[in-house]
Design a protein around this motif. Structure first.
Motif, mmCIF file in Angstrom:
data_model
loop_
_atom_site.group_PDB
_atom_site.id
_atom_site.type_symbol
_atom_site.label_atom_id
_atom_site.label_comp_id
_atom_site.label_asym_id
_atom_site.label_seq_id
_atom_site.Cartn_x
_atom_site.Cartn_y
_atom_site.Cartn_z
ATOM 1 N N SER A 93 0.433 3.812 -2.778
ATOM 2 C CA SER A 93 0.021 5.273 -2.646
ATOM 3 C C SER A 93 1.220 6.107 -3.157
ATOM 4 O O SER A 93 0.754 7.448 -3.605
ATOM 5 C CB SER A 93 -0.289 5.445 -1.224
ATOM 6 O OG SER A 93 0.840 5.103 -0.393
ATOM 7 N N ALA A 149 1.999 10.880 0.646
ATOM 8 C CA ALA A 149 1.031 9.580 0.598
ATOM 9 C C ALA A 149 1.643 8.344 1.440
ATOM 10 O O ALA A 149 0.976 7.560 2.030
ATOM 11 C CB ALA A 149 0.484 9.098 -0.810
ATOM 12 N N ALA A 150 2.766 8.032 1.083
ATOM 13 C CA ALA A 150 3.611 6.869 1.680
ATOM 14 C C ALA A 150 3.600 7.131 3.149
ATOM 15 O O ALA A 150 3.442 6.042 3.997
ATOM 16 C CB ALA A 150 4.832 6.737 1.105
ATOM 17 N N ALA A 203 -3.942 5.948 3.234
ATOM 18 C CA ALA A 203 -3.470 6.298 1.604
ATOM 19 C C ALA A 203 -4.417 6.724 0.780
ATOM 20 O O ALA A 203 -4.244 7.753 0.071
ATOM 21 C CB ALA A 203 -3.422 4.703 1.080
ATOM 22 N N LEU A 217 0.934 -1.399 -0.029
ATOM 23 C CA LEU A 217 -0.160 0.148 -0.087
ATOM 24 C C LEU A 217 0.800 1.365 0.036
ATOM 25 O O LEU A 217 0.579 2.397 -0.542
ATOM 26 C CB LEU A 217 -0.924 0.017 1.195
ATOM 27 C CG LEU A 217 -2.175 -0.789 1.115
ATOM 28 C CD1 LEU A 217 -2.911 -0.826 2.558
ATOM 29 C CD2 LEU A 217 -3.015 -0.200 0.049
ATOM 30 N N THR A 218 1.831 1.097 0.660
ATOM 31 C CA THR A 218 2.846 2.387 0.662
ATOM 32 C C THR A 218 3.497 2.579 -0.557
ATOM 33 O O THR A 218 3.204 3.846 -0.969
ATOM 34 C CB THR A 218 4.107 2.267 1.775
ATOM 35 O OG1 THR A 218 3.497 2.172 3.162
ATOM 36 C CG2 THR A 218 4.875 3.298 1.953
ATOM 37 N N SER A 231 -4.597 10.762 1.648
ATOM 38 C CA SER A 231 -3.424 11.482 1.049
ATOM 39 C C SER A 231 -3.490 11.685 -0.342
ATOM 40 O O SER A 231 -3.115 12.483 -0.981
ATOM 41 C CB SER A 231 -2.293 10.772 1.581
ATOM 42 O OG SER A 231 -2.172 9.352 1.283
ATOM 43 N N ILE A 232 -4.048 10.551 -0.959
ATOM 44 C CA ILE A 232 -4.159 10.573 -2.355
ATOM 45 C C ILE A 232 -5.056 11.477 -3.091
ATOM 46 O O ILE A 232 -5.070 12.333 -3.733
ATOM 47 C CB ILE A 232 -4.295 8.988 -3.070
ATOM 48 C CG1 ILE A 232 -3.224 8.224 -2.846
ATOM 49 C CG2 ILE A 232 -4.587 9.349 -4.611
ATOM 50 C CD1 ILE A 232 -3.454 6.944 -3.157
ATOM 51 N N ALA A 237 -4.343 1.725 6.999
ATOM 52 C CA ALA A 237 -3.501 1.968 6.029
ATOM 53 C C ALA A 237 -4.406 2.497 4.748
ATOM 54 O O ALA A 237 -3.598 3.278 3.961
ATOM 55 C CB ALA A 237 -2.603 0.771 5.576
ATOM 56 N N LEU A 238 -5.352 1.827 4.666
ATOM 57 C CA LEU A 238 -6.171 2.308 3.402
ATOM 58 C C LEU A 238 -6.795 3.629 3.674
ATOM 59 O O LEU A 238 -6.761 4.280 2.620
ATOM 60 C CB LEU A 238 -7.229 1.030 3.268
ATOM 61 C CG LEU A 238 -6.999 -0.307 2.848
ATOM 62 C CD1 LEU A 238 -8.105 -1.182 2.715
ATOM 63 C CD2 LEU A 238 -6.366 -0.045 1.283
ATOM 64 N N ALA A 263 0.114 6.394 4.532
ATOM 65 C CA ALA A 263 -0.333 4.890 4.605
ATOM 66 C C ALA A 263 0.572 4.342 5.407
ATOM 67 O O ALA A 263 -0.166 3.086 6.097
ATOM 68 C CB ALA A 263 0.019 4.519 3.111
#
Length: 495
Positions: free
Chosen positions: A20, A50-51, A179, A16-17, A182-183, A175-176, A54
């Motif tokens: 993202s 984003a990372a 992410a 995910l990191t 931030s996106i 985490a989702l 996430a």
């Protein structure tokens, strides 16, 4: 390869990191119509933001969950145990160790196919079956499994599995969400660089705070245990008594003074060896040696600081000690024919070897301090007709004296805290004596001795180690503070 749920969660967070990072970077470029000059920050900063959102919250929650879950489950399961087991005088850690061992055995049996999941959770109170099953999969049980322990192990497995499942759901959800949020905000006018730099600053502050909080935690842990010790043992006997005779059956004499005397005596002998040799080496390297000799000799001298102290201890036990015995000990076998030294362990043995270990501390610090003396002071002295040796004695060393004193104090604090050389080279006798050929002991060796073996941390003979450690900490801290103050004041004078 079986990573377990936690391993898969970490891999999912990493995926995910990375995803993202790429998506936020692409979204920022798209928002600017492909012209990165229209962005507030460079595209990578949007990806870093984003990372960061996430990974960091999710990993933080994962670490906290992994630390808190075992303690919470153990407390819950322990409270479920009947009074017949809890009140038998068994230590809580031993009872829970049996529970965990049976639970791990059930997991192994389920993983190997020797036991189904349903049977693992619904075994009857007849524990002969479970003993045979666990023995068949190679799980050794030291004693009979009580039915209550078996039930507790089943509860432990169930709660652990449930907690791990909830952990995976909550952590991955965090985490989702991080992410996605931030996106979504990765637009042309978003100040991504400011957010990332504030986060980096926060991480630096956390790192600095962890160092400070660790020191505070160490001090508080020793302080609280020392308070428990002084509730069981008289503080006047500890600080002003003259005998160290621990007895785990009670009626112990636990005075720090014999140990403090041995610590200071051995440290003084070590400094008598290290200070002259280290100071003379520093004077030669800084004032007389050529650049080629200096570039070779100084690193070679500093190798002594990298040798493990256990190696020094073996050197003291196998080489220096027998050499001193051949001179001072064992009657006619000694070179002097007088039995002044009955064994290889003595204050002089440990002091000599410890002094060798401290030479790099004194020489390296003194060399740097002497080199910091301005060349103009040397030139002025030489211009007035002084020789090189006179300049060193009357100008350089007086100017560098505060820094040299600080280096010596730092070496002294290192000597006071040494353990392995003393364990192998000085002996284990706590007493007052001025004879450097007698065996003695120090505070650090007694701390190791009192905490070695089966200890329940409920007796004065065990808790005294914390009082000794706190006293040693205060002593070395005082020396370090004085030394650093002197060195800092000296360096500010010439910088």
């Amino acid at each position: 390869m079986n990573l377990g749920i936690t391993g898969y969660v970490v891999l999912a967070i990493m995926a995910l990191t990375i995803g993202s990072f790429m998506m936020a970077k692409a979204r920022a470029k798209s928002a600017a119509g492909g012209d990165i000059r229209l962005l507030h920050s460079l595209p990578n900063y949007y990806g870093y933001n984003a990372a960061m959102f996430a990974a960091v919250p999710a990993l933080g929650m994962l670490v906290i969950w992994l630390l808190a879950q075992p303690m919470m489950i153990e407390n819950t399961v322990y409270n479920l145990l009947p009074d017949s087991i809890v009140n038998e005088g068994s230590n809580r850690s031993l009872v829970m160790s049996d529970v965990r061992r049976v639970a791990e055995g059930l997991d192994i049996a389920v993983a190997s196919g020797a036991l189904s999941k349903e049977d693992a959770n619904q075994i009857s109170t007849d524990t002969s079956d479970i003993r045979s099953i666990l023995g068949g999969v190679g799980v050794a049980l030291g004693s009979d499994v009580d039915p209550e322990v078996l039930v507790a192990a089943q509860q432990y497995r169930t709660k652990s599995a449930l907690g791990t499942a909830w952990m995976a759901v909550i952590v991955l959800t965090a985490a989702l969400v991080g992410a996605a949020a931030s996106i979504f905000v990765s637009k042309a006018d978003f100040r991504a660089r400011n957010v990332v730099e504030r986060f980096a600053l926060g991480m630096l502050m956390v790192a600095a705070s962890l160092a400070i909080l660790t020191t505070v935690g160490i001090v508080l842990s020793m302080l609280f245990e020392s308070m428990n010790f002084f509730r069981m043992h008289s503080w006047t006997d500890f600080f002003f008594g003259d005998t160290w005779a621990p007895n785990f059956r009670g009626n112990s004499d636990l005075s720090i003074l014999p140990l403090l005397w041995g610590t200071l005596y051995i440290s003084i002998v070590a400094l008598l060896v290290a200070v002259p040799i280290g100071l003379f080496a520093a004077i030669y390297l800084s004032e007389y040696a050529s650049s080629g000799v200096r570039s070779f000799a100084k690193p070679l001298l500093e190798i002594l600081a990298g040798i493990p102290t256990i190696v020094y201890g073996l050197f003291a036990l196998l080489t220096v000690g027998p050499f001193l015995v051949s001179i001072f000990g064992r009657g006619e076998a000694g070179l002097l024919g007088v039995e002044w030294m009955s064994g290889a362990t003595a204050v002089l043995t440990a002091g000599l070897v410890m002094g060798i270990m401290l030479i790099p501390f004194v020489s390296s610090l003194s060399d740097d301090i002497i080199n910091a003396v301005p060349q103009a002071m040397r030139d002025g002295s030489l211009g007035l007709g002084s020789t090189k040796s006179e300049t060193i004695r009357q100008v350089v060393l007086p100017a560098a004296l505060p820094g040299i004193v600080g280096a010596v104090l730092l070496a002294a604090s290192r000597a006071i805290g040494e353990t392995m050389i003393v364990v192998l080279g000085a002996g284990a006798i706590a007493k007052f004596s001025l004879n450097p050929l007698d065996a003695m002991t120090t505070i650090t060796t007694r701390i190791v001795s009192q905490l070695t073996g089966d200890t329940d941390f409920a007796s004065a003979e065990t808790l005294v180690a914390f009082a000794l450690g706190l006293t040693l900490f205060v002593l070395t801290l005082g020396l370090n503070v004085i030394a650093l103050y002197i060195v800092r004041r000296y360096r500010e004078q010439y910088e």
